[in-house]
Scaffold this motif. Sequence first.
Motif, PDB file in Angstrom:
ATOM      1  N   ASN A 109       0.847  -1.198   0.084  1.00 18.99           N
ATOM      2  CA  ASN A 109      -0.001  -0.160   0.126  1.00 18.99           C
ATOM      3  C   ASN A 109       0.725   1.390  -0.110  1.00 18.99           C
ATOM      4  O   ASN A 109       0.408   2.303  -0.029  1.00 18.99           O
ATOM      5  CB  ASN A 109      -0.904   0.001   1.225  1.00 18.99           C
ATOM      6  N   GLU A 110       2.204   1.174   0.178  1.00 24.13           N
ATOM      7  CA  GLU A 110       2.885   2.255   0.072  1.00 24.13           C
ATOM      8  C   GLU A 110       3.246   2.740  -1.379  1.00 24.13           C
ATOM      9  O   GLU A 110       4.147   3.738  -1.605  1.00 24.13           O
ATOM     10  CB  GLU A 110       4.301   1.989   0.852  1.00 24.13           C
ATOM     11  N   THR A 111       2.560   2.254  -2.265  1.00 26.32           N
ATOM     12  CA  THR A 111       2.682   2.835  -3.680  1.00 26.32           C
ATOM     13  C   THR A 111       1.213   3.197  -4.146  1.00 26.32           C
ATOM     14  O   THR A 111       0.323   2.487  -4.227  1.00 26.32           O
ATOM     15  CB  THR A 111       3.115   1.494  -4.687  1.00 26.32           C
ATOM     16  N   GLN A 112       1.162   4.309  -4.444  1.00 22.76           N
ATOM     17  CA  GLN A 112      -0.137   4.819  -4.994  1.00 22.76           C
ATOM     18  C   GLN A 112      -0.502   4.730  -6.403  1.00 22.76           C
ATOM     19  O   GLN A 112       0.468   4.644  -7.252  1.00 22.76           O
ATOM     20  CB  GLN A 112      -0.233   6.507  -4.435  1.00 22.76           C
ATOM     21  N   ILE A 113      -1.577   4.383  -6.496  1.00 23.97           N
ATOM     22  CA  ILE A 113      -2.067   4.181  -7.935  1.00 23.97           C
ATOM     23  C   ILE A 113      -3.051   5.099  -8.253  1.00 23.97           C
ATOM     24  O   ILE A 113      -4.157   5.489  -7.771  1.00 23.97           O
ATOM     25  CB  ILE A 113      -2.471   2.619  -8.278  1.00 23.97           C
ATOM     26  N   VAL A 114      -3.118   5.775  -9.630  1.00 20.29           N
ATOM     27  CA  VAL A 114      -4.060   6.582 -10.198  1.00 20.29           C
ATOM     28  C   VAL A 114      -4.294   6.197 -11.788  1.00 20.29           C
ATOM     29  O   VAL A 114      -3.358   6.125 -12.462  1.00 20.29           O
ATOM     30  CB  VAL A 114      -3.711   7.830 -10.096  1.00 20.29           C
ATOM     31  N   HIS A 115      -5.862   5.729 -11.877  1.00 22.33           N
ATOM     32  CA  HIS A 115      -5.964   5.555 -13.347  1.00 22.33           C
ATOM     33  C   HIS A 115      -6.598   6.827 -13.977  1.00 22.33           C
ATOM     34  O   HIS A 115      -7.462   7.498 -13.409  1.00 22.33           O
ATOM     35  CB  HIS A 115      -7.033   4.465 -13.310  1.00 22.33           C
ATOM     36  N   THR A 143     -10.190  12.673 -15.902  1.00 24.02           N
ATOM     37  CA  THR A 143     -10.809  11.972 -14.791  1.00 24.02           C
ATOM     38  C   THR A 143      -9.768  11.100 -14.379  1.00 24.02           C
ATOM     39  O   THR A 143      -9.168  10.220 -14.979  1.00 24.02           O
ATOM     40  CB  THR A 143     -11.821  11.467 -15.197  1.00 24.02           C
ATOM     41  N   SER A 144      -9.100  11.508 -13.124  1.00 26.57           N
ATOM     42  CA  SER A 144      -8.316  10.785 -12.150  1.00 26.57           C
ATOM     43  C   SER A 144      -8.897   9.833 -11.028  1.00 26.57           C
ATOM     44  O   SER A 144      -9.563  10.153 -10.224  1.00 26.57           O
ATOM     45  CB  SER A 144      -7.248  11.685 -11.630  1.00 26.57           C
ATOM     46  N   VAL A 145      -9.009   8.454 -11.508  1.00 27.66           N
ATOM     47  CA  VAL A 145      -9.360   7.512 -10.641  1.00 27.66           C
ATOM     48  C   VAL A 145      -8.414   7.122  -9.388  1.00 27.66           C
ATOM     49  O   VAL A 145      -7.733   6.466  -9.520  1.00 27.66           O
ATOM     50  CB  VAL A 145     -10.016   6.287 -11.189  1.00 27.66           C
ATOM     51  N   VAL A 146      -8.928   7.493  -8.144  1.00 26.70           N
ATOM     52  CA  VAL A 146      -7.738   7.153  -7.223  1.00 26.70           C
ATOM     53  C   VAL A 146      -7.998   6.014  -6.497  1.00 26.70           C
ATOM     54  O   VAL A 146      -9.048   5.538  -6.163  1.00 26.70           O
ATOM     55  CB  VAL A 146      -7.865   8.412  -5.922  1.00 26.70           C
ATOM     56  N   ILE A 147      -7.098   5.115  -6.874  1.00 27.62           N
ATOM     57  CA  ILE A 147      -7.154   3.651  -6.430  1.00 27.62           C
ATOM     58  C   ILE A 147      -6.935   3.531  -4.770  1.00 27.62           C
ATOM     59  O   ILE A 147      -5.795   3.968  -4.319  1.00 27.62           O
ATOM     60  CB  ILE A 147      -6.403   2.582  -6.885  1.00 27.62           C
ATOM     61  N   PHE A 148      -7.855   3.423  -4.064  1.00 29.59           N
ATOM     62  CA  PHE A 148      -7.715   3.613  -2.647  1.00 29.59           C
ATOM     63  C   PHE A 148      -6.882   2.423  -2.035  1.00 29.59           C
ATOM     64  O   PHE A 148      -6.707   1.351  -2.685  1.00 29.59           O
ATOM     65  CB  PHE A 148      -9.160   3.490  -1.990  1.00 29.59           C
ATOM     66  N   PRO A 149      -6.512   2.617  -0.893  1.00 32.88           N
ATOM     67  CA  PRO A 149      -5.590   2.035  -0.223  1.00 32.88           C
ATOM     68  C   PRO A 149      -6.333   0.232  -0.045  1.00 32.88           C
ATOM     69  O   PRO A 149      -7.537   0.318   0.104  1.00 32.88           O
ATOM     70  CB  PRO A 149      -5.438   2.421   1.312  1.00 32.88           C
ATOM     71  N   TYR A 150      -5.612  -0.627  -0.204  1.00 35.04           N
ATOM     72  CA  TYR A 150      -6.013  -1.882  -0.128  1.00 35.04           C
ATOM     73  C   TYR A 150      -6.858  -2.456  -0.993  1.00 35.04           C
ATOM     74  O   TYR A 150      -7.676  -3.077  -0.945  1.00 35.04           O
ATOM     75  CB  TYR A 150      -6.552  -2.323   1.340  1.00 35.04           C
ATOM     76  N   HIS A 151      -6.620  -1.691  -2.377  1.00 32.51           N
ATOM     77  CA  HIS A 151      -7.478  -2.199  -3.407  1.00 32.51           C
ATOM     78  C   HIS A 151      -6.487  -2.467  -4.750  1.00 32.51           C
ATOM     79  O   HIS A 151      -5.556  -1.820  -4.790  1.00 32.51           O
ATOM     80  CB  HIS A 151      -8.490  -1.178  -3.888  1.00 32.51           C
ATOM     81  N   LEU A 152      -6.864  -3.507  -5.364  1.00 33.45           N
ATOM     82  CA  LEU A 152      -6.096  -3.962  -6.961  1.00 33.45           C
ATOM     83  C   LEU A 152      -4.552  -4.394  -6.219  1.00 33.45           C
ATOM     84  O   LEU A 152      -4.608  -4.957  -5.182  1.00 33.45           O
ATOM     85  CB  LEU A 152      -6.252  -2.889  -7.583  1.00 33.45           C
ATOM     86  N   GLU A 153      -3.895  -3.824  -6.923  1.00 34.91           N
ATOM     87  CA  GLU A 153      -2.316  -3.959  -6.350  1.00 34.91           C
ATOM     88  C   GLU A 153      -1.811  -3.486  -5.190  1.00 34.91           C
ATOM     89  O   GLU A 153      -0.737  -3.864  -4.751  1.00 34.91           O
ATOM     90  CB  GLU A 153      -1.441  -3.525  -7.715  1.00 34.91           C
ATOM     91  N   ARG A 154      -2.545  -2.493  -4.807  1.00 33.27           N
ATOM     92  CA  ARG A 154      -2.344  -1.980  -3.367  1.00 33.27           C
ATOM     93  C   ARG A 154      -2.756  -3.242  -2.213  1.00 33.27           C
ATOM     94  O   ARG A 154      -2.657  -2.572  -1.115  1.00 33.27           O
ATOM     95  CB  ARG A 154      -3.023  -0.686  -2.953  1.00 33.27           C
ATOM     96  N   ALA A 155      -3.170  -4.257  -2.401  1.00 30.25           N
ATOM     97  CA  ALA A 155      -3.445  -5.256  -1.344  1.00 30.25           C
ATOM     98  C   ALA A 155      -2.701  -6.469  -1.503  1.00 30.25           C
ATOM     99  O   ALA A 155      -2.251  -6.974  -2.896  1.00 30.25           O
ATOM    100  CB  ALA A 155      -4.828  -5.453  -1.313  1.00 30.25           C
TER     101      ALA A 155
END
Length: 327
Positions: free
Chosen positions: A42-48, A88-100
Amino acid sequence: MVKTSYIFDYPKIPVNYSLKKEKDYLVFTFDTVYKDPVCKENETQIVHMFVPEGKIKGDIVFLHGIGPNNIPYLEWYGRYFSKIGYRTSVVIFPYHLERAPKGLQDGDPFYSSEPDECVVLFHNAVKDVRRTIDLLESFDDYSEDNLYLMGVSFGGIIGTMALALDKRIKKGILMITGGNWRWINFYSPFTQKVRDAYATQKNAYGCDSEEYCIKFRENAFDFVKDNINSIDDIFQKTPIPCYHYDPISYAKFVNQPVLFIKGTFDKIIPHRATNELIKLLPNKKVKYILAGHKSSYLWKSVVGRWVISFIEQDKLKEAEKKLQKTM
């Protein structure tokens, strides 16, 4: 921006990102400004990011709901808004997709029964939203007058907090969401695991039931309305830390225009939770859809048009005034 030194503050440093193309959107990844208490992933932030082909009218930061499977279908909004000219920037929240990590259900840590843990996790999500804005500010075609936020369900909870704390956001859209943890934790079918944790092991504050919760939150709405007059008060005057991440604590400080979309048959976010948040927002316009929580997706085309109309209404008024002056 808020000047106090609290958990929502973070160091304003450049966003050093990596970029790749995925299907019809860009994927930005960069380090978070915090060390995560749950997992390293989760220490890597992801934005679509969905980018218009032509001129960019403005930016919409989009906040999705909690749990697995909702991100792909909610990204319909990213595609729709980008076709109309809004990046439009979709913020992938903590513990979702590759962040978990493998084995962790998307978003599961947010269901903690411990207020001290939730304070950290929820405010880390707010930091992710604000760092996404930092990323947008680094673009040459970013316009500070045309930044908007849309939050759906859990995204509306985090979105309310972000709107109160970050005035770079000019307008907000909050959809099928609410506040007051008493109503959400004890009446939503999605929070059964929280209730189970209360009943089997209590939490650090002794909460094991709604009856115990009432000791601190019997009249949470009135307490917030009458006693919370600044962001500082949220942290200094409240009797228990669950107020520190409760949208109703922040709603009074959302002075930006807000379009609130309520699902008439929503049972996931109890009506009392929705209504209390609506009442505390000082500058809102409310629209209703004849839908429940999940079925609200069937209204996506209508909601999409509402959002664009809400965003652009001031621009249309300005254009009309200019036209009248020339006549």
